[in-house]
Scaffold this motif. Structure first.
Motif, PDB file in Angstrom:
ATOM      1  N   GLN A  90      33.706  33.710  14.174  1.00 40.06           N
ATOM      2  CA  GLN A  90      32.348  33.846  13.881  1.00 40.06           C
ATOM      3  C   GLN A  90      32.058  32.400  14.542  1.00 40.06           C
ATOM      4  OE1 GLN A  90      33.677  33.908   9.424  1.00 40.06           O
ATOM      5  NE2 GLN A  90      31.753  35.166   9.465  1.00 40.06           N
ATOM      6  N   GLY A  91      32.498  31.883  15.456  1.00 46.48           N
ATOM      7  CA  GLY A  91      32.185  30.506  16.134  1.00 46.48           C
ATOM      8  C   GLY A  91      33.540  29.686  16.895  1.00 46.48           C
ATOM      9  N   PHE A  92      33.070  28.842  17.487  1.00 40.63           N
ATOM     10  CA  PHE A  92      34.265  27.912  18.139  1.00 40.63           C
ATOM     11  C   PHE A  92      33.755  26.575  18.270  1.00 40.63           C
ATOM     12  CE2 PHE A  92      32.045  29.367  21.884  1.00 40.63           C
ATOM     13  CZ  PHE A  92      32.084  28.467  22.760  1.00 40.63           C
ATOM     14  N   PHE A  93      34.727  25.438  17.961  1.00 40.38           N
ATOM     15  CA  PHE A  93      34.080  24.123  18.311  1.00 40.38           C
ATOM     16  C   PHE A  93      34.424  23.441  19.588  1.00 40.38           C
ATOM     17  CE2 PHE A  93      35.183  25.060  13.626  1.00 40.38           C
ATOM     18  CZ  PHE A  93      33.869  24.707  13.208  1.00 40.38           C
ATOM     19  N   GLU A  94      33.432  22.493  19.981  1.00 42.00           N
ATOM     20  CA  GLU A  94      33.893  21.859  21.182  1.00 42.00           C
ATOM     21  C   GLU A  94      33.224  20.305  20.900  1.00 42.00           C
ATOM     22  OE1 GLU A  94      35.829  21.397  23.598  1.00 42.00           O
ATOM     23  OE2 GLU A  94      35.608  23.429  24.050  1.00 42.00           O
TER      24      GLU A  94
ATOM     25  N   ILE B 242      29.716  26.361  17.950  1.00 43.68           N
ATOM     26  CA  ILE B 242      29.072  27.160  19.183  1.00 43.68           C
ATOM     27  C   ILE B 242      29.313  28.767  18.696  1.00 43.68           C
ATOM     28  CG2 ILE B 242      28.817  27.826  21.530  1.00 43.68           C
ATOM     29  CD1 ILE B 242      29.982  24.690  21.864  1.00 43.68           C
ATOM     30  N   LYS B 243      28.326  29.370  19.153  1.00 46.41           N
ATOM     31  CA  LYS B 243      28.470  31.052  18.899  1.00 46.41           C
ATOM     32  C   LYS B 243      27.521  31.896  19.616  1.00 46.41           C
ATOM     33  CE  LYS B 243      27.079  32.810  14.835  1.00 46.41           C
ATOM     34  NZ  LYS B 243      26.016  33.412  15.315  1.00 46.41           N
ATOM     35  N   PRO B 244      27.677  32.903  19.615  1.00 47.70           N
ATOM     36  CA  PRO B 244      26.547  33.664  20.497  1.00 47.70           C
ATOM     37  C   PRO B 244      25.479  34.062  19.451  1.00 47.70           C
ATOM     38  CG  PRO B 244      28.746  34.863  20.832  1.00 47.70           C
ATOM     39  CD  PRO B 244      29.058  33.497  19.716  1.00 47.70           C
ATOM     40  N   LYS B 245      24.407  33.768  19.710  1.00 48.73           N
ATOM     41  CA  LYS B 245      23.215  33.999  18.913  1.00 48.73           C
ATOM     42  C   LYS B 245      23.188  35.420  18.231  1.00 48.73           C
ATOM     43  CE  LYS B 245      18.702  32.390  18.275  1.00 48.73           C
ATOM     44  NZ  LYS B 245      17.273  31.478  18.638  1.00 48.73           N
ATOM     45  N   ASP B 246      22.835  35.533  16.971  1.00 45.70           N
ATOM     46  CA  ASP B 246      22.574  36.504  16.465  1.00 45.70           C
ATOM     47  C   ASP B 246      23.815  37.622  16.229  1.00 45.70           C
ATOM     48  OD1 ASP B 246      19.714  36.156  15.932  1.00 45.70           O
ATOM     49  OD2 ASP B 246      19.367  36.972  17.738  1.00 45.70           O
ATOM     50  N   CYS B 247      24.885  36.966  16.357  1.00 45.71           N
ATOM     51  CA  CYS B 247      26.242  37.615  16.263  1.00 45.71           C
ATOM     52  C   CYS B 247      27.080  37.214  14.933  1.00 45.71           C
ATOM     53  CB  CYS B 247      26.974  37.649  17.591  1.00 45.71           C
ATOM     54  SG  CYS B 247      28.602  38.380  17.695  1.00 45.71           S
ATOM     55  N   ASN B 248      27.345  38.099  14.148  1.00 44.20           N
ATOM     56  CA  ASN B 248      28.161  37.694  12.941  1.00 44.20           C
ATOM     57  C   ASN B 248      29.608  37.388  13.261  1.00 44.20           C
ATOM     58  OD1 ASN B 248      25.965  37.546  11.008  1.00 44.20           O
ATOM     59  ND2 ASN B 248      26.242  39.825  10.708  1.00 44.20           N
ATOM     60  N   VAL B 249      30.132  38.331  13.926  1.00 46.84           N
ATOM     61  CA  VAL B 249      31.611  38.297  14.333  1.00 46.84           C
ATOM     62  C   VAL B 249      31.634  38.666  15.894  1.00 46.84           C
ATOM     63  CG1 VAL B 249      34.062  39.360  13.898  1.00 46.84           C
ATOM     64  CG2 VAL B 249      32.283  39.352  12.310  1.00 46.84           C
ATOM     65  N   PHE B 250      32.671  37.957  16.618  1.00 53.40           N
ATOM     66  CA  PHE B 250      32.828  38.332  18.084  1.00 53.40           C
ATOM     67  C   PHE B 250      34.468  38.402  18.337  1.00 53.40           C
ATOM     68  CE2 PHE B 250      31.895  33.868  17.937  1.00 53.40           C
ATOM     69  CZ  PHE B 250      33.179  33.385  18.477  1.00 53.40           C
ATOM     70  N   TYR B 251      34.820  38.703  19.332  1.00 53.04           N
ATOM     71  CA  TYR B 251      36.159  38.669  19.828  1.00 53.04           C
ATOM     72  C   TYR B 251      36.490  38.033  21.164  1.00 53.04           C
ATOM     73  CZ  TYR B 251      36.841  42.231  16.298  1.00 53.04           C
ATOM     74  OH  TYR B 251      36.923  43.117  14.895  1.00 53.04           O
ATOM     75  N   MET B 252      37.475  37.052  20.962  1.00 60.51           N
ATOM     76  CA  MET B 252      37.775  36.432  22.018  1.00 60.51           C
ATOM     77  C   MET B 252      39.158  36.969  22.610  1.00 60.51           C
ATOM     78  SD  MET B 252      37.640  32.313  20.428  1.00 60.51           S
ATOM     79  CE  MET B 252      38.748  32.815  19.085  1.00 60.51           C
TER      80      MET B 252
ATOM     81  N   GLY C  28      39.743  24.399  21.257  1.00 62.87           N
ATOM     82  CA  GLY C  28      40.933  23.883  20.432  1.00 62.87           C
ATOM     83  C   GLY C  28      40.890  24.079  19.233  1.00 62.87           C
ATOM     84  N   ARG C  29      39.784  24.667  18.457  1.00 56.58           N
ATOM     85  CA  ARG C  29      39.601  25.173  17.156  1.00 56.58           C
ATOM     86  C   ARG C  29      38.544  26.067  16.993  1.00 56.58           C
ATOM     87  NH1 ARG C  29      38.962  19.556  13.792  1.00 56.58           N
ATOM     88  NH2 ARG C  29      40.544  18.176  15.011  1.00 56.58           N
ATOM     89  N   TYR C  30      38.589  27.090  16.289  1.00 56.05           N
ATOM     90  CA  TYR C  30      37.513  28.290  16.196  1.00 56.05           C
ATOM     91  C   TYR C  30      37.587  28.417  14.407  1.00 56.05           C
ATOM     92  CZ  TYR C  30      41.176  32.016  15.810  1.00 56.05           C
ATOM     93  OH  TYR C  30      42.208  32.497  15.372  1.00 56.05           O
ATOM     94  N   PHE C  31      36.384  29.376  14.182  1.00 58.08           N
ATOM     95  CA  PHE C  31      36.169  29.495  12.754  1.00 58.08           C
ATOM     96  C   PHE C  31      36.087  30.875  12.527  1.00 58.08           C
ATOM     97  CE2 PHE C  31      33.131  30.035   9.195  1.00 58.08           C
ATOM     98  CZ  PHE C  31      33.426  29.152   8.263  1.00 58.08           C
ATOM     99  N   LEU C  32      36.762  31.392  11.364  1.00 61.68           N
ATOM    100  CA  LEU C  32      36.834  32.788  10.622  1.00 61.68           C
ATOM    101  C   LEU C  32      36.912  32.452   9.234  1.00 61.68           C
ATOM    102  CD1 LEU C  32      36.764  35.834  11.341  1.00 61.68           C
ATOM    103  CD2 LEU C  32      39.283  35.570  11.342  1.00 61.68           C
ATOM    104  N   ASN C  33      35.875  33.002   8.494  1.00 58.85           N
ATOM    105  CA  ASN C  33      35.876  32.989   7.052  1.00 58.85           C
ATOM    106  C   ASN C  33      35.932  34.137   6.559  1.00 58.85           C
ATOM    107  OD1 ASN C  33      35.264  32.546   4.308  1.00 58.85           O
ATOM    108  ND2 ASN C  33      33.065  32.324   4.475  1.00 58.85           N
TER     109      ASN C  33
END
Length: 210
Positions: free
Chosen positions: A102-106, A119-129, A3-8
């Motif tokens: 860079q992460g998502f919220f739950e 929540i985010k994959p550990k040791d991962c600065n940027v990922f793709y959904m 429902g929400r995610y994060f990207l700076n």
């Protein structure tokens, strides 16, 4: 769900800067560039994404959520397990996209209260959904490309928080998701292989005062 995610967009990460530079050049004289959101991303906001153009990656601005007819609500997620069966999503199957995050919220329900987690994959600065998009008409006849984020079963570490999570693609699966152009049966096999819960370690942070 997601429902929400994060990207700076202000963070000094080369991958983010490259996407933003490409979008800035493409939309230099367009007012939509000023609508691109940074930070915590909410449905109906405009965000950077990656789409396939002539079998090349191309940065694009998409709006999160497909509007429901005659309603203010939007569809923001699609279950990865059924995208080939649902007419709305199967009609979009050629329009696949990558949504950088860079992460998502739950939120975890605790009686009448909800606790927010980042929540985010550990040791991962940027990922793709994984996402799907289509051209839609908003109020006033405005045409925009809008997307949904695919969801799947939760990774083991976050099952206690929520029953779904966004599909986070492994690096080697990103181009397969974007470009693969095969039969419906082959697509079904491909999706079973790549649209899965994240298998690596997750970083989970409790968000205070939200």
């Amino acid at each position: 769900m997601c429902g929400r995610y994060f990207l700076n967009l202000d963070e000094n990460i080369e991958e983010i800067k490259k996407i933003l530079d490409e979008i800035s050049q493409k939309y230099e004289k367009s007012p939509i560039l000023q609508k691109v959101k940074s930070g915590e991303i909410f449905p109906t906001e405009f965000v950077p994404s990656i789409v396939s153009k002539d079998f090349q990656r191309e940065a694009e601005i998409l709006r999160w959520g497909l509007p429901l007819q005659n309603k203010k609500e939007v569809i923001i997620n699609a279950r990865a397990e059924t995208i080939l069966e649902k007419p709305l999503f199967s009609s979009m199957i050629s329009n696949r996209c990558l949504i950088p995050a860079q992460g998502f919220f739950e939120w975890k329900k605790n009686g009448s209260k909800k606790q927010k987690f980042f929540i985010k994959p550990k040791d991962c600065n940027v990922f793709y959904m994984a996402g799907l998009y289509k051209r839609v008409e908003l109020e006033g006849g405005i045409l925009v490309d809008s997307f949904v984020i695919l969801t799947t079963e939760p990774a083991e570490e976050i099952k206690h928080i929520h029953s779904r999570m966004p599909v986070i693609l492994k690096k080697e699966y990103e181009d397969l998701w974007l470009f693969e152009n095969v039969s419906q049966r082959a697509l079904r096999d491909l999706f079973l292989r790549i649209l899965k819960p994240w298998e690596g370690e997750m970083e989970i942070i409790e968000v205070k005062n939200n």
